[in-house]
Design an enzyme around this catalytic site. Structure first.
Site, PDB file in Angstrom:
ATOM      1  N   ARG A  54       9.931 -20.716   1.307  1.00  0.00           N
ATOM      2  CA  ARG A  54      10.848 -21.245   2.316  1.00  0.00           C
ATOM      3  C   ARG A  54      11.172 -20.102   3.275  1.00  0.00           C
ATOM      4  O   ARG A  54      10.740 -18.968   3.076  1.00  0.00           O
ATOM      5  CB  ARG A  54      12.100 -21.902   1.710  1.00  0.00           C
ATOM      6  CG  ARG A  54      12.574 -21.466   0.372  1.00  0.00           C
ATOM      7  CD  ARG A  54      13.152 -20.089   0.291  1.00  0.00           C
ATOM      8  NE  ARG A  54      14.117 -19.868   1.339  1.00  0.00           N
ATOM      9  CZ  ARG A  54      14.416 -18.708   1.846  1.00  0.00           C
ATOM     10  NH1 ARG A  54      13.831 -17.592   1.394  1.00  0.00           N
ATOM     11  NH2 ARG A  54      15.289 -18.575   2.818  1.00  0.00           N
ATOM     12  N   GLY A  55      11.965 -20.431   4.304  1.00  0.00           N
ATOM     13  CA  GLY A  55      12.242 -19.425   5.327  1.00  0.00           C
ATOM     14  C   GLY A  55      11.187 -19.552   6.423  1.00  0.00           C
ATOM     15  O   GLY A  55       9.990 -19.716   6.139  1.00  0.00           O
ATOM     16  N   ALA A  56      11.647 -19.456   7.680  1.00  0.00           N
ATOM     17  CA  ALA A  56      10.777 -19.805   8.809  1.00  0.00           C
ATOM     18  C   ALA A  56       9.443 -19.049   8.822  1.00  0.00           C
ATOM     19  O   ALA A  56       8.365 -19.654   8.933  1.00  0.00           O
ATOM     20  CB  ALA A  56      11.542 -19.550  10.112  1.00  0.00           C
ATOM     21  N   ARG A  97       8.299 -30.052   6.550  1.00  0.00           N
ATOM     22  CA  ARG A  97       9.678 -29.667   6.884  1.00  0.00           C
ATOM     23  C   ARG A  97       9.792 -29.621   8.405  1.00  0.00           C
ATOM     24  O   ARG A  97       8.972 -28.989   9.065  1.00  0.00           O
ATOM     25  CB  ARG A  97      10.036 -28.298   6.264  1.00  0.00           C
ATOM     26  CG  ARG A  97      10.023 -28.335   4.739  1.00  0.00           C
ATOM     27  CD  ARG A  97      10.737 -27.145   4.138  1.00  0.00           C
ATOM     28  NE  ARG A  97      12.161 -27.216   4.362  1.00  0.00           N
ATOM     29  CZ  ARG A  97      12.998 -26.195   4.150  1.00  0.00           C
ATOM     30  NH1 ARG A  97      12.531 -25.039   3.741  1.00  0.00           N
ATOM     31  NH2 ARG A  97      14.292 -26.325   4.356  1.00  0.00           N
ATOM     32  N   GLN A 211      20.674 -19.873  -1.286  1.00  0.00           N
ATOM     33  CA  GLN A 211      19.666 -18.853  -0.950  1.00  0.00           C
ATOM     34  C   GLN A 211      20.285 -17.467  -0.824  1.00  0.00           C
ATOM     35  O   GLN A 211      19.615 -16.462  -1.048  1.00  0.00           O
ATOM     36  CB  GLN A 211      18.964 -19.207   0.372  1.00  0.00           C
ATOM     37  CG  GLN A 211      18.007 -20.377   0.294  1.00  0.00           C
ATOM     38  CD  GLN A 211      18.679 -21.662   0.725  1.00  0.00           C
ATOM     39  OE1 GLN A 211      19.874 -21.851   0.524  1.00  0.00           O
ATOM     40  NE2 GLN A 211      17.918 -22.571   1.304  1.00  0.00           N
ATOM     41  N   ASP A 252      15.672 -20.596  12.141  1.00  0.00           N
ATOM     42  CA  ASP A 252      14.479 -21.391  11.872  1.00  0.00           C
ATOM     43  C   ASP A 252      13.823 -21.849  13.174  1.00  0.00           C
ATOM     44  O   ASP A 252      12.633 -22.181  13.196  1.00  0.00           O
ATOM     45  CB  ASP A 252      14.865 -22.594  11.012  1.00  0.00           C
ATOM     46  CG  ASP A 252      15.464 -22.094   9.707  1.00  0.00           C
ATOM     47  OD1 ASP A 252      14.716 -21.887   8.756  1.00  0.00           O
ATOM     48  OD2 ASP A 252      16.694 -21.831   9.673  1.00  0.00           O
ATOM     49  N   ASN A 262      19.907 -22.674  12.480  1.00  0.00           N
ATOM     50  CA  ASN A 262      19.812 -21.866  11.249  1.00  0.00           C
ATOM     51  C   ASN A 262      20.473 -22.650  10.118  1.00  0.00           C
ATOM     52  O   ASN A 262      21.005 -23.753  10.316  1.00  0.00           O
ATOM     53  CB  ASN A 262      20.477 -20.501  11.463  1.00  0.00           C
ATOM     54  CG  ASN A 262      20.132 -19.525  10.356  1.00  0.00           C
ATOM     55  OD1 ASN A 262      18.958 -19.404   9.982  1.00  0.00           O
ATOM     56  ND2 ASN A 262      21.106 -18.841   9.791  1.00  0.00           N
ATOM     57  N   LYS A 263      20.437 -22.073   8.938  1.00  0.00           N
ATOM     58  CA  LYS A 263      20.938 -22.741   7.739  1.00  0.00           C
ATOM     59  C   LYS A 263      22.344 -23.295   7.954  1.00  0.00           C
ATOM     60  O   LYS A 263      23.178 -22.664   8.606  1.00  0.00           O
ATOM     61  CB  LYS A 263      20.911 -21.734   6.580  1.00  0.00           C
ATOM     62  CG  LYS A 263      21.326 -22.262   5.233  1.00  0.00           C
ATOM     63  CD  LYS A 263      20.583 -23.509   4.805  1.00  0.00           C
ATOM     64  CE  LYS A 263      19.094 -23.352   4.716  1.00  0.00           C
ATOM     65  NZ  LYS A 263      18.365 -24.625   4.506  1.00  0.00           N
TER      66      LYS A 263
HETATM   67  O1  MRU Z   1      15.846 -24.094   3.878  1.00  0.00           O
HETATM   68  P1  MRU Z   1      15.291 -22.712   3.977  1.00  0.00           P
HETATM   69  O2  MRU Z   1      15.638 -21.819   2.830  1.00  0.00           O
HETATM   70  O3  MRU Z   1      13.828 -22.697   4.321  1.00  0.00           O
HETATM   71  O4  MRU Z   1      16.078 -22.210   5.228  1.00  0.00           O
HETATM   72  C1  MRU Z   1      15.657 -21.241   6.012  1.00  0.00           C
HETATM   73  C2  MRU Z   1      16.504 -20.084   5.862  1.00  0.00           C
HETATM   74  O5  MRU Z   1      16.322 -19.336   4.931  1.00  0.00           O
HETATM   75  C3  MRU Z   1      17.548 -19.786   6.813  1.00  0.00           C
HETATM   76  O6  MRU Z   1      17.926 -20.782   7.638  1.00  0.00           O
HETATM   77  C4  MRU Z   1      17.255 -18.460   7.459  1.00  0.00           C
HETATM   78  O7  MRU Z   1      18.439 -17.939   7.889  1.00  0.00           O
HETATM   79  C5  MRU Z   1      16.306 -18.558   8.613  1.00  0.00           C
HETATM   80  S1  MRU Z   1      14.682 -18.548   8.135  1.00  0.00           S
HETATM   81  C6  MRU Z   1      14.285 -16.915   8.414  1.00  0.00           C
END
Ligand code: MRU
Length: 374
Positions: A54-56, A97, A211, A252, A262-263
């Protein structure tokens, strides 16, 4: 980055079988370090959708390797059939996603590179491999560079504080686990820490999937960076009491107008930072920019995930990872995974090319070649 002293990236090819992609299955961290093999597009899609990765940045890199796996498994009867299979697999990956723009960016980049290498199918597969590796290498290098730029912000604050620890608050995990290496929000912290600048990180737990508490905290332990995990609602209080010098989060998807997805919960941190005069920075490699959409609130797709992520919490019990029910069984739950922070609340963007204001003007000055996109 290092895990128990050994260097890892978050994704790589199996050392003795280059048709297999290997990842760290992040669902088990921080309690178990498990490496997973991926050799079909379905397995890659599941790994993204169910958040083994996960994570962009890492979602983009995984999609890049996913297209390489797709090329290995595609029909070789003709170039048209080969490309048709790849387009179908690209659609499968893109549907996993919706919010991280790196996913569609990586698939598009792969399709263009593979098609250009035709009509020889072996050459096209090789192009898919080279492109997957280039996406991963660039991701790591851009994060390293943005860390160098962001480090200067921390050093400035440190100098003003006479070397007292700089308190950085971060949300979710925009660390190396969210990318191929280094991370975005954490890269400046690692760079400053490695240079001997005293830094302390407030780590938001980041419900519902935690996370921050699970992944960012684990990374910081492995790297030896002083940190404290706090419940999601603590940030405002810390800022009111002068305990946060700087907020750095990841993203993201950030629009070329400066709006930041973002999250979930990031927006509330930005509001609190604004109210308390705390600088609020967003760190991103350029692969997380969306060069087409203008209005974050109206146009960024916000993923909604299953309610069990809200209703249950995961943890270690008697050496086993278990899920525990938090809410009344009968309570419905909503799970919006991201929110949008308007550009006006963002002090600046930390990119691989430097730091710029979160505005169309500021971003396009740093990326002038994108002016023609608008
Ligand atoms: O749902 P996730 O864990 O894939 O979410 C992404 C993230 O970890 C965050 O939004 C993060 O701050 C940005 S992705 C580098």
């Amino acid at each position: 980055m290092n895990v128990q002293g050994k260097h890892y990236r978050t994704i790589w090819l199996h050392p003795s079988d280059p048709t297999i992609v290997q990842i760290i299955d992040q669902r088990h961290l921080p309690h178990q370090f498990i490496i997973e093999d991926l050799s079909t597009v379905e397995a890659v899609a599941r790994a993204i959708k169910d958040m083994h990765v996960r994570g962009a940045g890492l979602i983009g890199a995984t999609a890049g390797f996913g297209m390489y796996v797709a090329a290995l498994n595609a029909s070789r009867s003709s170039m048209a059939a080969f490309m048709a299979d790849l387009r179908r697999d690209g659609d499968i990956l893109c549907a996993t996603r919706p919010t991280a723009v790196n996913l569609e960016w990586a698939v598009k980049r792969q399709l263009e590179a593979i098609e250009q290498a035709g009509p020889d199918i072996e050459a096209m597969i090789d192009a898919a491999l080279q492109t997957a590796q280039a996406i991963a290498d660039e991701d790591a290098e851009y994060c390293r560079r943005l860390g160098e730029h962001g480090k200067e912000l921390i050093k400035e604050i440190s100098a003003k504080k006479g070397g007292e620890p700089v308190n950085v608050l971060t949300h979710c995990n925009a660390g190396w686990l969210a990318f191929v290496d280094y991370g975005s929000a954490t890269a400046p912290v690692y760079a400053a820490h490695d240079e001997g600048v005293a830094t302390h990180v407030w780590v938001d737990e980041t419900r519902p999937r935690n996370q921050g508490a699970r992944l960012t905290a684990w990374e910081l332990v492995e790297h030896g960076v002083p940190h404290t995990v706090v419940a999601d609602n603590v940030g405002g209080h810390l800022m009111q009491h002068g305990l946060v010098d700087l907020v750095i989060v990841g993203t993201d998807r950030t629009l070329y107008t400066g709006d930041v997805a973002n999250k979930i919960g990031t927006y509330l941190k930005a509001l609190a930072a604004h109210d308390n005069g705390v600088p609020f920075y967003v760190a991103l490699p350029s692969s997380s920019f969306d060069w087409e959409k203008r209005d974050g609130l109206k146009e960024i797709p916000i993923e909604q995930r299953g309610s069990t992520e809200v209703k249950y919490i995961q943890g270690l019990h008697n050496d086993e990872i278990v899920q525990v029910l938090l809410t009344p069984e009968a309570s419905p739950a909503a799970n919006y995974a991201f929110d949008v922070t308007p550009a006006r609340l963002v002090t600046g963007l930390i990119t691989e090319r430097g730091i710029c204001p979160a505005s169309e003007e500021g971003i396009l000055n740093l990326f002038p070649e994108k002016r023609s996109n608008q």
